[in-house]
Structures are given as structure tokens and as C-alpha cells.
Scaffold this motif. Structure first.
Motif, mmCIF file in Angstrom:
data_model
loop_
_atom_site.group_PDB
_atom_site.id
_atom_site.type_symbol
_atom_site.label_atom_id
_atom_site.label_comp_id
_atom_site.label_asym_id
_atom_site.label_seq_id
_atom_site.Cartn_x
_atom_site.Cartn_y
_atom_site.Cartn_z
ATOM 1 N N GLY A 210 -18.982 2.271 -28.546
ATOM 2 C CA GLY A 210 -18.976 3.415 -29.437
ATOM 3 C C GLY A 210 -17.798 4.300 -29.067
ATOM 4 N N TRP A 211 -16.788 4.325 -29.936
ATOM 5 C CA TRP A 211 -15.624 5.191 -29.695
ATOM 6 C C TRP A 211 -15.886 6.524 -30.380
ATOM 7 C CZ3 TRP A 211 -11.617 7.141 -33.009
ATOM 8 C CH2 TRP A 211 -10.548 7.739 -32.322
ATOM 9 N N VAL A 212 -15.895 7.595 -29.573
ATOM 10 C CA VAL A 212 -16.270 8.923 -30.052
ATOM 11 C C VAL A 212 -15.051 9.838 -30.041
ATOM 12 C CG1 VAL A 212 -17.780 10.910 -29.703
ATOM 13 C CG2 VAL A 212 -18.594 8.601 -29.121
ATOM 14 N N PRO A 213 -14.492 10.179 -31.199
ATOM 15 C CA PRO A 213 -13.407 11.163 -31.226
ATOM 16 C C PRO A 213 -13.966 12.545 -30.888
ATOM 17 C CG PRO A 213 -14.020 10.517 -33.463
ATOM 18 C CD PRO A 213 -14.823 9.656 -32.544
ATOM 19 N N ILE A 214 -13.383 13.183 -29.894
ATOM 20 C CA ILE A 214 -13.837 14.513 -29.478
ATOM 21 C C ILE A 214 -12.898 15.524 -30.121
ATOM 22 C CG2 ILE A 214 -14.398 16.012 -27.516
ATOM 23 C CD1 ILE A 214 -14.961 13.547 -25.880
ATOM 24 N N GLY A 215 -13.186 15.785 -31.382
ATOM 25 C CA GLY A 215 -12.329 16.618 -32.217
ATOM 26 C C GLY A 215 -11.829 15.799 -33.391
ATOM 27 N N ASP A 216 -11.257 16.479 -34.381
ATOM 28 C CA ASP A 216 -10.699 15.791 -35.539
ATOM 29 C C ASP A 216 -9.404 15.072 -35.136
ATOM 30 O OD1 ASP A 216 -12.752 16.980 -36.939
ATOM 31 O OD2 ASP A 216 -11.492 18.565 -37.801
ATOM 32 N N ILE A 217 -9.269 13.816 -35.570
ATOM 33 C CA ILE A 217 -8.073 13.028 -35.272
ATOM 34 C C ILE A 217 -7.609 12.413 -36.578
ATOM 35 C CG2 ILE A 217 -7.086 11.146 -33.911
ATOM 36 C CD1 ILE A 217 -9.390 11.499 -31.917
ATOM 37 N N GLY A 218 -6.553 12.981 -37.156
ATOM 38 C CA GLY A 218 -6.024 12.471 -38.408
ATOM 39 C C GLY A 218 -5.354 11.121 -38.217
ATOM 40 N N PRO A 219 -4.950 10.481 -39.309
ATOM 41 C CA PRO A 219 -4.328 9.155 -39.217
ATOM 42 C C PRO A 219 -3.097 9.106 -38.318
ATOM 43 C CG PRO A 219 -4.930 9.646 -41.487
ATOM 44 C CD PRO A 219 -5.156 10.912 -40.718
ATOM 45 N N LYS A 220 -2.360 10.222 -38.194
ATOM 46 C CA LYS A 220 -1.187 10.259 -37.332
ATOM 47 C C LYS A 220 -1.464 10.927 -35.987
ATOM 48 C CE LYS A 220 2.553 9.852 -40.700
ATOM 49 N NZ LYS A 220 3.245 8.730 -40.033
ATOM 50 N N GLY A 221 -2.753 11.110 -35.677
ATOM 51 C CA GLY A 221 -3.125 11.828 -34.464
ATOM 52 C C GLY A 221 -3.361 10.973 -33.241
ATOM 53 N N GLY A 222 -3.020 9.671 -33.324
ATOM 54 C CA GLY A 222 -3.144 8.814 -32.148
ATOM 55 C C GLY A 222 -4.508 8.196 -31.961
ATOM 56 N N GLY A 223 -5.346 8.190 -32.999
ATOM 57 C CA GLY A 223 -6.656 7.563 -32.898
ATOM 58 C C GLY A 223 -6.551 6.045 -32.898
ATOM 59 N N LEU A 224 -7.692 5.388 -32.717
ATOM 60 C CA LEU A 224 -7.678 3.930 -32.662
ATOM 61 C C LEU A 224 -7.274 3.322 -33.996
ATOM 62 C CD1 LEU A 224 -10.788 2.850 -30.542
ATOM 63 C CD2 LEU A 224 -8.427 3.258 -29.819
ATOM 64 N N VAL A 225 -6.525 2.228 -33.897
ATOM 65 C CA VAL A 225 -6.192 1.396 -35.051
ATOM 66 C C VAL A 225 -6.792 0.017 -34.795
ATOM 67 C CG1 VAL A 225 -4.116 2.653 -35.662
ATOM 68 C CG2 VAL A 225 -3.941 0.722 -34.103
ATOM 69 N N TYR A 226 -7.290 -0.609 -35.859
ATOM 70 C CA TYR A 226 -7.977 -1.891 -35.737
ATOM 71 C C TYR A 226 -7.236 -2.961 -36.531
ATOM 72 C CZ TYR A 226 -11.910 0.566 -33.659
ATOM 73 O OH TYR A 226 -12.696 1.319 -32.819
ATOM 74 N N LEU A 227 -7.066 -4.127 -35.923
ATOM 75 C CA LEU A 227 -6.463 -5.248 -36.623
ATOM 76 C C LEU A 227 -7.470 -5.801 -37.621
ATOM 77 C CD1 LEU A 227 -3.740 -6.758 -36.568
ATOM 78 C CD2 LEU A 227 -4.846 -8.490 -35.137
ATOM 79 N N ASP A 228 -7.070 -5.886 -38.863
ATOM 80 C CA ASP A 228 -7.977 -6.261 -39.944
ATOM 81 C C ASP A 228 -8.477 -7.697 -39.780
ATOM 82 O OD1 ASP A 228 -9.417 -6.077 -42.288
ATOM 83 O OD2 ASP A 228 -7.690 -6.290 -43.614
ATOM 84 N N ASN A 229 -9.812 -7.835 -39.846
ATOM 85 C CA ASN A 229 -10.429 -9.162 -39.866
ATOM 86 C C ASN A 229 -9.945 -10.023 -38.707
ATOM 87 O OD1 ASN A 229 -12.087 -11.181 -40.881
ATOM 88 N ND2 ASN A 229 -10.493 -12.025 -42.219
ATOM 89 N N ALA A 230 -10.009 -9.459 -37.497
ATOM 90 C CA ALA A 230 -9.387 -10.133 -36.352
ATOM 91 C C ALA A 230 -10.383 -10.572 -35.288
ATOM 92 C CB ALA A 230 -8.339 -9.212 -35.724
ATOM 93 N N HIS A 231 -11.678 -10.512 -35.591
ATOM 94 C CA HIS A 231 -12.688 -10.915 -34.608
ATOM 95 C C HIS A 231 -12.430 -12.335 -34.108
ATOM 96 C CE1 HIS A 231 -16.780 -10.960 -32.829
ATOM 97 N NE2 HIS A 231 -16.792 -12.213 -33.209
ATOM 98 N N ASP A 232 -12.062 -13.237 -35.024
ATOM 99 C CA ASP A 232 -11.845 -14.632 -34.650
ATOM 100 C C ASP A 232 -10.657 -14.785 -33.700
ATOM 101 O OD1 ASP A 232 -10.216 -13.805 -36.857
ATOM 102 O OD2 ASP A 232 -9.654 -15.891 -37.203
ATOM 103 N N ILE A 233 -9.670 -13.892 -33.834
ATOM 104 C CA ILE A 233 -8.511 -13.950 -32.946
ATOM 105 C C ILE A 233 -8.925 -13.595 -31.522
ATOM 106 C CG2 ILE A 233 -6.237 -12.982 -32.458
ATOM 107 C CD1 ILE A 233 -5.902 -12.492 -35.442
#
Length: 352
Positions: A210-233
């Protein structure tokens, strides 16, 4: 602000069932360019959240399909913002991280500081060639044991554990004692590309983060990015690592930092290059205080460089949950940075 409809009054209603469900990516997404380590991350699309009235079956389907679900307003916003305020006060007292005259809860970084002094303790800092000491390193480590954080973690776990229990059909859901409290100041090095099972491989791949942002984190705010449909990788990588590591002694075989792994245990420092290599795009959310993003142990993720337009410091915590009645990585029963924490990356040899 992210728009999601029909929030119920209780987080547990999110898994009791209704007619609404949310897709993981928008039908007509806004394409973003984020700044990554060594190159830009092009073509980043929005990760679409699930509301609290999404059916349990739909949440389970999305999690199994994509390896990630972003749940809006699972936690009380005031609780999260209070933790943010406490963290900023705690760290700023000895590091002077914040811009003078600003509200600590806003977390505005003082641009006269050198971001290199504020890299978090551990893998990114050590691998980048910086000494793993100094006022910020000391404050960041102490924050893991600070009463405000331990209280916050306990209160949050009481909300998330029953949610995870239903989502993953855990008999006894438990938030592991080892958790990570991180911050990313504007301009600083980022979290490299990885999946969590690399660091939890002393147990089966049944945990959930569970990744919990402690405060608002906009798209350019350095939050996590996820590779799309990459579980199999992620699954394929770990199978390959199992084969490479099979003849190593047990302790080294289970280590994320053994001789067959990349420095720091990650897959690549360059998220843009990694996505292009697999012909997969990246997804990012407009995260708000109160949200929780759940991802599987094989979900491939990273973070972009924090370019928040207001200069806000990103703060977040990584919580791992397991079924206490089933096998899991026992190393995570020891709090982070404890003297008995064998998973502390600072102890690993990253000079390879």
C-alpha cells in the motif's frame, strides 16, 4: 482535483459491492512528459482511480489483471495531512529543508538548498556515490521511529488491514513492522525501476504493498509511475533471477543485492529507456492525501523527478501487508533501520 463519483461514508463499503467500476487507464488520456533519471519519460498516461463504491469483484479483477489499483479517499484526509505537518516539522528542525516563512504542511522546499543533501538514506544515495550520513540522513532514519509516524502507521493499518483482507482473501491481514517513510525534494534523484518481490523474496509472492501519499502529489510531483500491464514482465524477471541465483548460498540468493543483481536491486535507473525497451507505456496519478495505491509484488514501478510547480516536497510511506497465517518474508518483521534490520540497503555492498 481527480473526479470520482459516489463515495460511501465507510472505506469498508468499497468492497461490499455496487454497480460502479473504474478503468485503469482513461479512454482519452492526457499524454504527459515527465523528467526521469538520464532521460525524459515520454507518453505518460493517467492512471484512473477506483472509487470507494467499486465492487469487490471488480477490484479483484483489476488487481489480478493490472497488478495495481488506486483507491481514492480510503484514509481520512486530515489524518494524512497531520502526519505530513509533523514530518515537515521533525525534519526541518535540523535540516532547514523548507523555505523560510512557508507553512510546514505545504512542504515548500528551500531552493537555496542542494537537493543532493536530501537524498534519502540507502540505495539511491549510496549507489549515486554520496556518503550515507549528514543531518538529513539522520533525521530521515529517526523519523521511522518517531511517535508521530508510529501512531499514524497504526491508525492507517487499522483501516487498510480489513480492506486488504477482503481484497486478497487474507484470513489475518497484517501490516508488516518494516515500512519505509520517504521524501523526494524537487530536482532530486528518483526511485529506479523495480518490483517489490526483489526485496521480499525470502517469502512467496503473496504480499501486497500500500503506497500512501502523505500530502497531495500531482502528476509532476514525483509520485509513483507504473508500467502499464507489466505484471508478466516482473514474473519473468524473477524466474530468470531464480535461475541465476540457484547455486548461491541461501542468504546471498535471497538478497536483492547479490552479484547477479543490478546495483541497488533495481532493473534500470532510466524509466524512459526501460519502458521503450518493453514497448510499454507508463501511468501516473494525480494523487491526493487520503488515497492509497495498492500494487502486487511483481508490479513494475518507479518515480519521476519531482518537478512540482509549487516546489512541494513529496512525502510518502510504503506499507506491506501479508496474511499472518501464511508464510511470508520474516525479515520484514524488524522495523526499518533497526540494528537487526538485515534488509537495510546501507549495509549492502553496492560497489559491484
Amino acid at each position: 482535483m481527480t473526479q470520482v463519483h459516489n463515495y460511501p461514508s465507510s472505506p469498508l463499503q468499497a468492497i461490499q459491492g455496487s454497480k460502479h467500476s473504474s478503468p485503469q487507464t482513461a479512454a482519452n488520456p492526457e499524454i504527459l512528459k515527465l523528467r526521469g533519471t538520464d532521460s525524459d519519460i515520454d507518453g505518460v498516461r493517467p492512471l484512473v482511480p477506483c472509487s470507494l463504491d467499486t465492487q469487490l469483484e471488480e477490484l479483484q479483477r483489476l488487481y489480478e489483471q493490472d497488478g495495481v489499483i488506486w483507491v481514492k479517499n480510503l484514509l481520512p484526509r486530515d489524518l494524512v495531512l497531520k502526519c505530513r505537518e509533523n514530518y515537515m516539522h521533525f525534519v526541518n528542525e535540523t535540516t532547514f529543508m523548507l523555505k523560510p516563512g512557508t507553512d510546514p504542511v505545504e512542504g515548500i522546499f528551500d531552493p537555496s538548498n542542494d537537493w543532493r543533501e536530501f537524498l534519502p538514506p540507502g540505495v539511491v544515495r549510496v549507489a549515486a556515490g554520496f556518503s550515507d550520513d549528514g543531518p538529513f540522513v539522520e533525521a530521515a532514519i529517526k523519523a521511522h521511529k518517531a511517535p508521530f509516524y508510529l501512531k499514524f502507521k497504526d491508525e492507517v493499518a487499522k483501516i487498510i488491514e480489513p480492506f486488504v483482507g477482503k481484497l486478497r482473501k487474507f484470513k489475518e491481514p497484517w501490516c508488516l513492522p518494516r515500512s519505509l517513510l520517504r521524501c523526494a525534494v524537487p530536482g532530486a534523484e528518483t526511485t529506479p525501476v523495480h518490483y517489490d518481490q526483489i526485496y521480499l523474496r525470502a517469502g512467496p509472492p503473496t504480499s501486497i504493498t500500500g503506497w500512501v501519499p502523505i500530502g497531495d502529489i500531482g502528476p509532476k510531483g514525483g509520485g509513483l509511475v507504473y508500467l502499464d500491464n507489466a505484471h508478466d514482465i516482473g514474473v519473468k524477471y524473477e524466474q530468470d533471477f531464480d535461475e541465476l541465483n540457484k547455486d548461491l548460498p541461501d542468504e546471498e540468493r535471497l538478497s536483492a543485492f547479490n552479484k547477479n543483481m543490478e546495483k541497488g536491486g533495481w532493473l534500470d535507473r532510466n524509466a524512459g529507456r526501460f519502458g521503450q525497451g518493453w514497448n510499454r507505456g507508463w501511468l501516473v496519478g494525480d494523487y491526493e492525501a487520503g488515497d492509497v495505491v495498492f500494487h502486487s509484488p511483481y508490479s513494475i514501478h518507479a518515480s519521476a523527478i519531482n518537478e512540482d510547480p509549487c516546489g512541494r516536497v513529496r512525502v510518502s510511506t510504503d506499507l506491506r501487508f501479508v496474511d499472518k497465517t501464511k508464510p511470508f518474508d520474516q525479515r520484514w518483521t524488524v522495523p526499518a533501520f533497526d540494528k537487526n534490520d538485515t534488509a537495510v540497503v546501507r549495509k549492502a555492498n553496492l560497489s559491484q
